[in-house]
Motif scaffolding. Structure first.
Motif, PDB file in Angstrom:
ATOM      1  N   CYS A 161       0.825  -1.213   0.000  1.00  0.00           N
ATOM      2  CA  CYS A 161       0.000   0.000   0.000  1.00  0.00           C
ATOM      3  C   CYS A 161       0.858   1.263   0.000  1.00  0.00           C
ATOM      4  N   CYS A 162       2.076   1.178   0.559  1.00  0.00           N
ATOM      5  CA  CYS A 162       2.893   2.371   0.823  1.00  0.00           C
ATOM      6  C   CYS A 162       4.283   2.342   0.205  1.00  0.00           C
ATOM      7  N   CYS A 209       1.262  -3.079   8.116  1.00  0.00           N
ATOM      8  CA  CYS A 209       2.101  -2.104   7.412  1.00  0.00           C
ATOM      9  C   CYS A 209       2.628  -1.066   8.400  1.00  0.00           C
ATOM     10  N   SER A 211       4.104   1.699   7.761  1.00  0.00           N
ATOM     11  CA  SER A 211       3.837   3.070   7.325  1.00  0.00           C
ATOM     12  C   SER A 211       2.388   3.478   7.599  1.00  0.00           C
ATOM     13  N   CYS A 212       1.449   2.557   7.438  1.00  0.00           N
ATOM     14  CA  CYS A 212       0.021   2.859   7.681  1.00  0.00           C
ATOM     15  C   CYS A 212      -0.286   3.024   9.169  1.00  0.00           C
TER      16      CYS A 212
HETATM   17 ZN   LIG Z   1       0.684   0.949   4.153  1.00  0.00          ZN
END
Ligand SMILES: [Zn+2]
Length: 238
Positions: A161-162, A209, A211-212
């Motif tokens: 996602c990131c 994740c 980052s999320c």
């Molecule tokens: Zn992410």
């Protein structure tokens, strides 16, 4: 702290919660090569060692260089090389650790890269897996050091996602199907496919994740480098 049981071993993945550091390092920062107060890092490391039931001197780590070298540990590091207990001590430049000793806990620091634990009854390994290390073959090398294929646990890391990457990174994994969509690379899928190709059957995923989940994890990319480090650890249980 996230726990994963493997055959004959337990892996732990720390979060950013439960430590004493402040600001961008809040709170369980384990990395000394940051601008955090070294006293806080030392205290945080003591807290982690206590949580996993290890003497801090029996937690081994390396100076991570995004390579594919795996150190084989047979005993507690001598004073001066005991870099976990004494931040600043000299460390070997390695990204992986392995041991047959039940007295040692193996640790890697991460903040987007994947911590990967390997275990068979009698032997464990812990790997720092960023794209460079995986492209250099750290997973294959570590799995091959086991007599029988180990089970694996892949900890929290940056998700597809990131993780937007450049052509250099994409081309390193172009030969592996289904790990990239456009410029988004799925590092976790790369690790899983490399583990499977090396013969690993059991793979436990902590598919979060970094980052999320800002409240749970440090993320080098999200925080533009001003952030802490969490850890992956493994130790034999029998
Ligand atoms: Zn992410």
């Amino acid at each position: 702290m996230i726990e994963v049981d493997l055959p004959g071993a337990r892996a732990w993945f720390t979060t950013r919660k439960g430590g004493v550091s402040e600001g961008p390092y809040s709170s369980l920062n384990l990395g000394i090569l940051t601008d955090d107060d070294p006293k806080c890092v030392t205290r945080n490391r003591e807290l982690v060692a206590e949580a996993v039931g290890s003497d801090p001197a029996a937690v081994v780590m390396g100076w991570q260089v995004h390579g594919a070298k795996v150190a084989e540990w047979t005993a507690v590091p001598p004073p001066g090389r005991d870099g976990f207990a004494r931040p600043g001590a000299e460390l070997e430049k390695v990204d992986g650790h392995a041991t047959t000793s039940a007295d040692l806990a193996l640790l890697v620091l991460v903040a987007d890269c994947l911590p990967v634990a390997l275990a068979t009854p009698g032997r464990v390994a812990m790997l720092h897996c960023g794209w460079r290390g995986m492209a250099a073959g750290i997973i294959e090398r570590a799995v091959e050091s086991f007599e029988d294929p180990p089970a694996a646990a892949i900890g929290p890391g940056i998700g597809r996602c990131c993780y937007e990457v450049g052509h250099e990174v994409l081309s390193a994994f172009a030969h592996i199907d289904g790990v990239a969509a456009g410029r988004m690379l799925d590092l976790r899928a790369v690790a899983e496919k490399q583990l499977r190709a090396a013969g690993v059957g059991q793979i436990e995923q902590v598919a979060l994740c970094t980052s999320c989940r800002a409240h749970l994890f440090f993320s080098h990319r999200r925080d533009h480098g001003v952030t802490g480090r969490q850890a992956g650890l493994v130790r034999r249980t029998g």
